[in-house]
Scaffold this motif. Structure first.
Motif, PDB file in Angstrom:
ATOM      1  N   LYS A   1       0.580  -1.519  -1.100  1.00 29.60           N
ATOM      2  CA  LYS A   1      -0.516  -1.633  -0.158  1.00 29.60           C
ATOM      3  C   LYS A   1      -0.246  -0.710   1.029  1.00 29.60           C
ATOM      4  O   LYS A   1       0.723  -0.898   1.758  1.00 29.60           O
ATOM      5  CB  LYS A   1      -0.596  -3.092   0.321  1.00 29.60           C
TER       6      LYS A   1
ATOM      7  N   ASP B   1      -4.849   0.395  -2.108  1.00 29.72           N
ATOM      8  CA  ASP B   1      -4.123  -0.647  -2.837  1.00 29.72           C
ATOM      9  C   ASP B   1      -3.862  -0.156  -4.249  1.00 29.72           C
ATOM     10  O   ASP B   1      -4.745   0.436  -4.863  1.00 29.72           O
ATOM     11  CB  ASP B   1      -4.978  -1.921  -2.958  1.00 29.72           C
TER      12      ASP B   1
ATOM     13  N   ASP C   1       6.142  -6.347  -2.409  1.00 31.73           N
ATOM     14  CA  ASP C   1       6.259  -7.457  -1.453  1.00 31.73           C
ATOM     15  C   ASP C   1       7.189  -7.199  -0.271  1.00 31.73           C
ATOM     16  O   ASP C   1       7.569  -8.125   0.441  1.00 31.73           O
ATOM     17  CB  ASP C   1       6.716  -8.753  -2.158  1.00 31.73           C
TER      18      ASP C   1
ATOM     19  N   THR D   1       3.454  -1.665   2.288  1.00 29.25           N
ATOM     20  CA  THR D   1       4.070  -2.783   1.584  1.00 29.25           C
ATOM     21  C   THR D   1       4.237  -2.387   0.126  1.00 29.25           C
ATOM     22  O   THR D   1       3.268  -2.025  -0.540  1.00 29.25           O
ATOM     23  CB  THR D   1       3.197  -4.046   1.687  1.00 29.25           C
TER      24      THR D   1
ATOM     25  N   GLU E   1      -2.508  -7.922  -9.746  1.00 35.61           N
ATOM     26  CA  GLU E   1      -1.554  -8.155  -8.665  1.00 35.61           C
ATOM     27  C   GLU E   1      -1.317  -6.831  -7.932  1.00 35.61           C
ATOM     28  O   GLU E   1      -1.021  -5.818  -8.558  1.00 35.61           O
ATOM     29  CB  GLU E   1      -0.252  -8.644  -9.308  1.00 35.61           C
ATOM     30  N   THR E   2      -1.472  -6.866  -6.620  1.00 36.51           N
ATOM     31  CA  THR E   2      -1.242  -5.646  -5.841  1.00 36.51           C
ATOM     32  C   THR E   2       0.252  -5.418  -5.685  1.00 36.51           C
ATOM     33  O   THR E   2       0.975  -6.300  -5.231  1.00 36.51           O
ATOM     34  CB  THR E   2      -1.888  -5.776  -4.449  1.00 36.51           C
TER      35      THR E   2
ATOM     36  N   GLN F   1      -2.592  -1.527  -8.030  1.00 39.50           N
ATOM     37  CA  GLN F   1      -2.347  -2.748  -8.803  1.00 39.50           C
ATOM     38  C   GLN F   1      -1.167  -2.557  -9.747  1.00 39.50           C
ATOM     39  O   GLN F   1      -0.953  -1.472 -10.285  1.00 39.50           O
ATOM     40  CB  GLN F   1      -3.597  -3.123  -9.624  1.00 39.50           C
TER      41      GLN F   1
ATOM     42  N   LEU G   1      -1.818   0.673   4.518  1.00 39.53           N
ATOM     43  CA  LEU G   1      -2.861   0.318   5.479  1.00 39.53           C
ATOM     44  C   LEU G   1      -2.836   1.288   6.654  1.00 39.53           C
ATOM     45  O   LEU G   1      -1.845   1.353   7.393  1.00 39.53           O
ATOM     46  CB  LEU G   1      -2.637  -1.130   5.945  1.00 39.53           C
TER      47      LEU G   1
ATOM     48  N   ASN H   1       7.770  -5.085   3.281  1.00 42.60           N
ATOM     49  CA  ASN H   1       7.235  -4.206   4.314  1.00 42.60           C
ATOM     50  C   ASN H   1       8.315  -3.171   4.620  1.00 42.60           C
ATOM     51  O   ASN H   1       9.252  -3.443   5.377  1.00 42.60           O
ATOM     52  CB  ASN H   1       6.889  -5.033   5.557  1.00 42.60           C
TER      53      ASN H   1
ATOM     54  N   THR I   1      -5.735   4.381   3.483  1.00 44.91           N
ATOM     55  CA  THR I   1      -5.651   2.974   3.111  1.00 44.91           C
ATOM     56  C   THR I   1      -5.907   2.893   1.615  1.00 44.91           C
ATOM     57  O   THR I   1      -6.911   3.411   1.128  1.00 44.91           O
ATOM     58  CB  THR I   1      -6.713   2.144   3.873  1.00 44.91           C
TER      59      THR I   1
END
Ligand code: ADP
Ligand code: MG
Length: 232
Positions: free
Chosen positions: A6, A30, A69, A66, A2-3, A32, A8, A71, A28
């Motif tokens: 994140k 990710d 969950d 993010t 599960e990330t 986990q 970007l 932003n 960029t």
């Protein structure tokens, strides 16, 4: 997997007098949930800037972040502070313990200020964390009565008091000798294994990162390479 984080196309430009200093150019990445991640790079490569952005202490010039969950670019400063209190723990290079508080009180403090918790429950949590970092017998000492390694173990415990989902540690071993540095890293790893908390730490010392899951190498505001470490 599960990330949990994140990033970007993150860009961060500081204004220093008349010149723009790009601290992060285009990052960029990710991360986990439950991993033990390190950002490694020389001084000035952008490690602190990156951790501050993940930790909602600073905002990027461009790009989206993010975390858990959320932003965080959409939050105002008050919401960011709440977000930090609910989701994040921090460990600093210079420990940041409060000198007039005992070890016990330093760890108890977030349970009074951030997550208001009744006294008896506070004692339970603090004692349990102190025994996990092997400092219960030092609980009535003041920070200046401890070695650097012991101070950082207290700071690790304090970062976990509010049960954060993510702990950010910016060069937590920079002021420690090698043996204490390894001890602190192994301790963070053990706590990760026990609690499933995602640990992210930065270091300029490439010798220190043997025990992590993922190493991202930062150079001049860019992630130059990302390696998954197989240990066993
Ligand atoms: P590291 O933690 O890897 O040493 P930093 O994220 O602190 O790197 O810094 C990255 C770059 O951004 C460096 O060139 C630094 O001088 C610059 N920088 C960091 N913070 C500021 C600031 N508040 N104002 C201007 N420049 C900054
Ligand atoms: Mg730094």
């Amino acid at each position: 997997m599960e990330t949990i984080i994140k990033l970007l196309n993150i860009r961060k430009v500081y204004r220093a007098g008349e010149v723009d200093v790009p601290a992060l150019k285009d990052v960029t990445v990710d991360i986990q949930k439950g991993t033990f991640v390190s950002f490694v790079g020389p001084s000035g490569s952008g490690k602190t800037t990156l951790l501050n952005i993940i930790g909602a202490l600073d905002t990027p010039t461009k790009g989206t972040v993010t975390v858990a969950d959320t932003n965080i670019g959409l939050l105002n400063s008050k919401e960011r502070a709440m977000f930090r209190g609910e989701n994040l723990g921090f460990i600093f290079q210079d420990f940041n313990l409060m000198p007039v508080f005992t070890v016990f009180e330093n760890i108890e403090y977030p349970l009074i200020m951030v997550k208001k918790t009744p006294k008896e429950r506070r004692k339970e949590i603090v004692h349990s964390l102190l025994s996990k970092v092997n400092m219960l017998d030092q609980k009535d000492k003041f920070p200046d009565q401890l070695s650097g390694g012991q101070k950082q173990r207290v700071a690790v415990a304090r970062a976990l008091t509010t049960s954060p989902r993510i702990v950010l540690a910016d060069e937590p071993t920079a002021n420690l000798d090698h043996e204490s540095a390894y001890m602190v890293i192994n301790l963070m790893k053990k706590l990760r294994d026990e609690s499933g908390v995602t640990f992210i730490f930065s270091t300029h010392d490439t010798k220190i990162v043997g025990e992590v899951d993922i190493i991202h190498t930062l150079e001049d505001g860019i992630i130059q390479k990302s390696e998954e470490v197989k240990y066993g």
